[in-house]
Design an enzyme around this catalytic site. Sequence first.
Site, PDB file in Angstrom:
ATOM      1  N   GLU A 188       0.826  -1.216   0.000  1.00 23.28           N
ATOM      2  CA  GLU A 188       0.000   0.000   0.000  1.00 23.28           C
ATOM      3  C   GLU A 188       0.863   1.271   0.000  1.00 23.28           C
ATOM      4  OE1 GLU A 188      -4.133  -1.622   1.842  1.00 23.28           O
ATOM      5  OE2 GLU A 188      -2.952  -0.435   3.175  1.00 23.28           O
ATOM      6  N   GLU A 384      -5.306  -8.169  -1.332  1.00 24.43           N
ATOM      7  CA  GLU A 384      -6.042  -8.172  -0.055  1.00 24.43           C
ATOM      8  C   GLU A 384      -7.506  -7.885  -0.322  1.00 24.43           C
ATOM      9  OE1 GLU A 384      -4.631  -5.610   3.104  1.00 24.43           O
ATOM     10  OE2 GLU A 384      -2.539  -6.108   2.676  1.00 24.43           O
TER      11      GLU A 384
HETATM   12  P1  P53 Z   1      -7.193  -3.261   9.387  1.00 26.26           P
HETATM   13  C1  P53 Z   1      -6.452   1.377   4.892  1.00 26.26           C
HETATM   14  C2  P53 Z   1      -7.347   1.144   3.852  1.00 26.26           C
HETATM   15  C3  P53 Z   1      -7.386  -0.086   3.282  1.00 26.26           C
HETATM   16  C4  P53 Z   1      -6.535  -1.084   3.751  1.00 26.26           C
HETATM   17  O1  P53 Z   1      -6.906  -3.218   7.829  1.00 26.26           O
HETATM   18  C5  P53 Z   1      -5.638  -0.826   4.753  1.00 26.26           C
HETATM   19  C6  P53 Z   1      -5.608   0.377   5.352  1.00 26.26           C
HETATM   20  C7  P53 Z   1      -4.753   0.561   6.513  1.00 26.26           C
HETATM   21  O2  P53 Z   1      -5.278  -0.118   7.634  1.00 26.26           O
HETATM   22  O3  P53 Z   1      -4.697  -1.678   5.233  1.00 26.26           O
HETATM   23  C8  P53 Z   1      -4.573  -2.963   4.744  1.00 26.26           C
HETATM   24  O4  P53 Z   1      -6.292  -4.293   9.963  1.00 26.26           O
HETATM   25  C9  P53 Z   1      -3.201  -3.429   5.200  1.00 26.26           C
HETATM   26  C10 P53 Z   1      -3.247  -4.573   6.176  1.00 26.26           C
HETATM   27  C11 P53 Z   1      -4.449  -4.407   7.068  1.00 26.26           C
HETATM   28  C12 P53 Z   1      -5.702  -4.548   6.243  1.00 26.26           C
HETATM   29  O5  P53 Z   1      -5.708  -3.614   5.188  1.00 26.26           O
HETATM   30  O6  P53 Z   1      -6.917  -1.917   9.856  1.00 26.26           O
HETATM   31  O7  P53 Z   1      -2.352  -3.744   4.124  1.00 26.26           O
HETATM   32  O8  P53 Z   1      -2.040  -4.590   6.880  1.00 26.26           O
HETATM   33  O9  P53 Z   1      -4.484  -5.299   8.144  1.00 26.26           O
HETATM   34  C13 P53 Z   1      -6.969  -4.371   7.054  1.00 26.26           C
HETATM   35  O10 P53 Z   1      -8.625  -3.676   9.510  1.00 26.26           O
END
Ligand code: P53
Length: 483
Positions: A188, A384
């Site tokens: 990201e 993801e």
């Molecule tokens: P958490 C922001 C927007 C979209 C994805 O996030 C993001 C973020 C930052 O949090 O992060 C990604 O755990 C990231 C992972 C993260 C996952 O999304 O805050 O690459 O490390 O765990 C989900 O719910």
Amino acid sequence: MKFIKDDFLWGGATAASQVEGAYNEGGKTLTMLEMKPFTPIKDRTAIHFGGNTKDDYLKAIENKENLHYPKRFGIDFYHRYKEDIVLFKEAGMGIYRMSIAWSRIFPYGDDEKPNQSGIDFYRNVFEECKKAGIKVMVTMHHFDTPYEITKKYGGWTNRIVIDLFVKYAETLFKEFDNVVDFWLPFNEINVAIWSTEVGLGVFESDFKSKNERDQAAYQGLHHQFIAQAKVIELGKKMCKPETKFGCMVANITTYSLDCNPINEMANLKSQQLSRWFFYDVVAKGEYPTYIKRYFAENNINIKMENNDEKFLKNNTVDFISFSYYMSATVAVQGNDKASGNVSTGGKNPFLEATEWGWQIDPIGLRVSLNQMWDRYQKPLFISENGIGVLENLNSKNTVEDDYRIEYLSKHFEQISEAIKDGVDVFGYTMWTPIDVVSASTNEMSKRYGIIYVDYDDYHNGTGNRFKKKSFYWFQNFMKTKEL
Ligand code: P53
């Protein structure tokens, strides 16, 4: 319906700082992420991303207040990886996207030699994946710049950090080329603009004004773009010919709130600043004119070296990967902020949201896939996607997570539709096969896994793993490809 593509890669993703734990084992040093204490969440939709001051950090090193720092403990993957990879195999995963902690390989950033104990750990993990017949995609930097680099060099705003990163990448290529199929230098990469702490290893509290902060954020980002291009150039020389190098961008699909042209224009601009700029640099190899205009109008001046732009042009990515969780709306004014704890996007009356305000939108994934294919004509990979929910084990030691089955299957359907539209998307790794510590809120209770992990927000629990209903659903999907 049957998923349209037979040779599609299916799997799951995690990140070192959210799973490994063992923060003080094997010579590892700390990162800023491991200095953010857990604080009970009152408003789950409020912004939680980043937010440590330097003072908090220094206090945390002394740890006199006996606070809990979740990312120091993760889910103890460092000790339990064998068991986890067996479960990944049982679920039917064909690919595992994971990250390597820089702080395990070069604990001080500029160490003369890499840390053997760190190399051994990842070699063992890859060995298990190989035994299980699981392909590996590795992220080199998942928000976790070693604090030692921040302390000594000031993080990514210092151009010297590019060389440290390339040296780290060189070590990874030398040690792991035989087992890794896909490399992502940065997770990201656009998060560098949202949070300098998380993205660049630079404290927000170090800046005196917004302009100074933005200037540093875009400068640090430029260094990451150059670092990524250098890593790709080096990887092409050092790795087996079939190895592929990609980018990773946090991708939130956005819509104009209504048909007012000024809102549509605001949406266009918002997409340029939050998404297209990043893909344009790494996939087309150029800083687009709209961002140069934005820099000029906002008094942001990026220091480049003579060959930088040419270098970016010559070292673009082989494929584009991105995370996709939600969509949001954009309007010049009158838009309710709703899009959750990591974004300032607006509410969409047609969508439901999770407790964290993340608006669930499978069709938005198909929209983004089509947009990206139209813009770049490079293979796409969804690195993801998933849903975070508050969950507990029931009396049968499982979780009846029908909402997750619905979330995943609806998104899979839209990937299938996008492929029918002509989009070249070749794989998907869910976030995440196993419950992990949340990146943004530091909670264990924000659970994404198809495998439940028995730890609470304070790391109390056995750490034992339990299969949720979605585990069996995914396993069956992998056999039948039926949705
Ligand atoms: P958490 C922001 C927007 C979209 C994805 O996030 C993001 C973020 C930052 O949090 O992060 C990604 O755990 C990231 C992972 C993260 C996952 O999304 O805050 O690459 O490390 O765990 C989900 O719910």
